[in-house]
Design an enzyme around this catalytic site. Structure first.
Site, short mmCIF file in Angstrom:
data_model
loop_
_atom_site.label_atom_id
_atom_site.label_comp_id
_atom_site.label_asym_id
_atom_site.label_seq_id
_atom_site.Cartn_x
_atom_site.Cartn_y
_atom_site.Cartn_z
N CYS A 37 0.86 -1.20 0.00
CA CYS A 37 0.00 0.00 0.00
C CYS A 37 0.88 1.25 0.00
CB CYS A 37 -0.90 -0.01 1.24
SG CYS A 37 -1.94 1.48 1.40
N SER A 97 0.55 3.87 1.68
CA SER A 97 0.72 4.49 3.00
C SER A 97 2.05 4.11 3.66
CB SER A 97 -0.45 4.13 3.91
OG SER A 97 -1.64 4.67 3.40
N HIS A 130 4.77 6.35 2.24
CA HIS A 130 4.83 7.71 2.79
C HIS A 130 5.88 7.80 3.92
CE1 HIS A 130 1.56 9.07 0.37
NE2 HIS A 130 0.59 8.54 1.07
N HIS A 164 0.69 -2.86 6.78
CA HIS A 164 -0.55 -2.64 7.54
C HIS A 164 -1.74 -3.19 6.78
CE1 HIS A 164 -0.43 0.54 4.60
NE2 HIS A 164 -1.75 0.57 4.71
N CYS A 166 -6.88 -3.27 4.00
CA CYS A 166 -6.70 -1.83 3.79
C CYS A 166 -7.38 -1.34 2.52
CB CYS A 166 -5.24 -1.38 3.82
SG CYS A 166 -5.12 0.43 3.66
N1 LIG Z 1 -7.77 7.36 3.85
C1 LIG Z 1 -7.27 6.19 4.20
O1 LIG Z 1 -7.68 5.61 5.20
C2 LIG Z 1 -6.23 5.55 3.34
C3 LIG Z 1 -6.00 4.17 3.41
C4 LIG Z 1 -5.07 3.61 2.54
C5 LIG Z 1 -4.35 4.39 1.67
N2 LIG Z 1 -4.58 5.73 1.66
C6 LIG Z 1 -3.86 6.62 0.74
O2 LIG Z 1 -4.47 6.56 -0.54
C7 LIG Z 1 -3.51 6.95 -1.53
C8 LIG Z 1 -3.49 5.92 -2.64
O3 LIG Z 1 -2.95 4.70 -2.16
P1 LIG Z 1 -2.66 3.50 -3.17
O4 LIG Z 1 -2.08 2.40 -2.35
O5 LIG Z 1 -3.83 3.25 -4.03
O6 LIG Z 1 -1.49 4.16 -4.07
P2 LIG Z 1 -0.93 3.73 -5.51
O7 LIG Z 1 0.44 4.27 -5.59
O8 LIG Z 1 -1.18 2.29 -5.75
O9 LIG Z 1 -1.90 4.54 -6.52
C9 LIG Z 1 -1.82 5.92 -6.74
C10 LIG Z 1 -2.30 6.18 -8.18
O10 LIG Z 1 -2.33 7.59 -8.41
C11 LIG Z 1 -1.84 7.85 -9.70
N3 LIG Z 1 -1.40 9.24 -9.74
C12 LIG Z 1 -0.25 9.77 -9.25
N4 LIG Z 1 -0.21 11.11 -9.46
C13 LIG Z 1 -1.37 11.42 -10.10
C14 LIG Z 1 -1.94 12.65 -10.58
N5 LIG Z 1 -1.29 13.81 -10.45
N6 LIG Z 1 -3.15 12.60 -11.18
C15 LIG Z 1 -3.82 11.43 -11.33
N7 LIG Z 1 -3.32 10.23 -10.89
C16 LIG Z 1 -2.11 10.24 -10.29
C17 LIG Z 1 -0.74 6.83 -9.88
O11 LIG Z 1 -0.42 6.61 -11.26
C18 LIG Z 1 -1.38 5.59 -9.24
O12 LIG Z 1 -2.14 4.85 -10.18
C19 LIG Z 1 -2.19 7.11 -0.78
O13 LIG Z 1 -2.01 8.47 -0.41
C20 LIG Z 1 -2.41 6.29 0.48
O14 LIG Z 1 -1.58 6.67 1.53
C21 LIG Z 1 -5.50 6.31 2.45
ZN LIG Z 2 -3.03 1.00 3.29
#
Ligand SMILES: NC(=O)c1ccc[n+]([C@@H]2O[C@H](COP(=O)([O-])OP(=O)(O)OC[C@H]3O[C@@H](n4cnc5c(N)ncnc54)[C@H](O)[C@@H]3O)[C@@H](O)[C@H]2O)c1
Ligand SMILES: [Zn+2]
Ligand SMILES: [Zn+2]
Length: 366
Positions: free
Chosen positions: A40, A42, A45, A61, A168
């Protein structure tokens, strides 16, 4: 006991795979033999410094496994149970738990962000020095000791790789649609970022009966993947993306816009992409201390709502088994999220693949 774990020491330095000491479970804790852990963003980060945490830490996680041993007083699970791991354990009795917001439970917040168990100490150590647990789970390791509140029993019919993603991405994404936004059938939905979380939002929007699901990403391959998950329209992120969204929504903008990346500038773009009276849901985690400019003049006059969604506003004891059952019935295609599996030794490669954007979700298997 000795465990093999991915350890993170400092910003910018790749994970190192090491043997650590893991103490057995104390009162209220559970030893889990980890079967699978999702890759993930997160955890990443931590690597960039966007999220601050005591170091060294074992991240991970998004996990699932089998209960190996339980400490005194554990009554939620038994040895042999299959469990998906909840990274935001809830106590059931604090203000937030009593007000139907268990993902905001404040009983565990202190120890979780200190990287410890509830008693303020770690079970992980190296040469007698503490190694911290990320999100109470630290499941980038073949074994983990976690508070029992992190363990949600899952049917043995569900593959543990799938159960891990319920831990997650799936709960975050599907929950953002069903619990946070409560998307109605026939809605138009735009999703910025089609990673594991964004694709889960797309699946949730389809489940909710959205008429139009517009996926926006910077990566062409993600467009094809998003389509296979039910996106009806694919847009490459460009300066005029919001014009395209308006063209697809009778000139209004989408009813619901989800940000699943964590970039303040994209969060601002989402406010422009949502129609008057619509809702922006911020799911992506932006860097600690960063700010987002969301003009009140527009929010007021156009009655736009901006809300955060933490862990899909989930009640994990209710939602994990629900998503597992929807998977079993073929209503949530969670197996499709798993593009590639890796042994723990290839975790750095797995994160490079995530950043490369060619895969839906990578999963570490033990
Ligand atoms: N709110 C919560 O509880 C929670 C839980 C889990 C993850 N998250 C967060 O969600 C986010 C996504 O996580 P993930 O594991 O899916 O990440 P990931 O890296 O798998 O996916 C991110 C996607 O965003 C795209 N991207 C990057 N920059 C971009 C832009 N400017 N415009 C459009 N698309 C763009 C990437 O190509 C990728 O496909 C992270 O910030 C993560 O920390 C939040
Ligand atoms: Zn996560
Ligand atoms: Zn609570």
């Amino acid at each position: 006991m000795k465990v093999k774990a991915a350890v993170f020491y400092e910003t910018g330095v790749p994970y190192s795979i090491e043997m650590l000491d893991l103490e057995g479970p104390k009162a209220g804790e559970v030893l889990v033999s980890v079967a699978a852990a999702g890759v993930c963003h997160s955890d990443w980060h931590l690597m960039t410094g966007a999220t601050k945490h005591p170091l060294p830490v074992v991240p991970g996680h998004e996990g699932a496994g089998v209960v190996e041993a339980v400490g005194d007083g554990v009554n939620r699970v038994q040895v042999g149970d299959h469990v998906a791991l909840n990274w935001a354990p809830n106590c059931g009795s604090c203000f937030y738990c009593l007000h139907d917001k268990p993902s905001l439970c404040n009983t565990f917040v202190g120890p979780i962000w200190a990287g410890t168990m509830m008693d303020g100490t770690t079970r992980l150590s190296k040469d007698g020095r503490p190694v911290y647990h990320f999100s109470a789970l630290a499941c980038f390791a073949d074994y983990a000791v976690v508070p029992q509140e992190c363990c949600v029993p899952i049917s043995k019919e569900i593959p543990l790789e799938v159960a891990a993603l319920i831990g997650c991405a799936v709960t975050t994404g599907v929950g953002a649609v069903l619990n946070t936004a409560k998307v109605e059938p026939g809605s138009t939905v735009a999703v910025f970022g089609a990673g594991g979380v964004g694709l889960s939002i797309i699946m949730g929007a389809q489940l909710a009966g959205a008429a139009r699901i517009i996926a926006v990403d910077t990566n062409e391959t993600k467009g094809d993947i998003a389509q296979s998950f039910g996106a009806t329209d694919i847009l490459m992120a460009r300066p005029d993306t919001n014009d395209s969204i308006r063209n697809l929504t009778a000139g209004r903008g989408a009813d619901y816009v989800f940000e699943a990346i964590g970039i303040p500038a994209v969060q601002e773009q989402c406010l422009d992409a949502v129609r008057p009276g619509g809702t922006v849901v911020l799911v992506g985690v932006s860097p600690m201390g960063s700010g987002t400019n969301l003009p009140g003049a527009i929010i007021t006059r156009q009655e736009k709502t901006v809300t955060g969604s933490y862990y899909g506003s989930a009640n994990t004891a209710r939602d994990f088994p629900l998503y597992a059952e929807l998977y079993r019935q073929g209503k949530l295609d969670l197996g499709r999220l798993i593009s590639r599996t890796y042994p723990l030794e290839q975790i750095n490669e797995a994160y490079q693949d995530m950043l490369g954007g060619e895969i839906a979700r990578g999963v570490i298997v033990f």
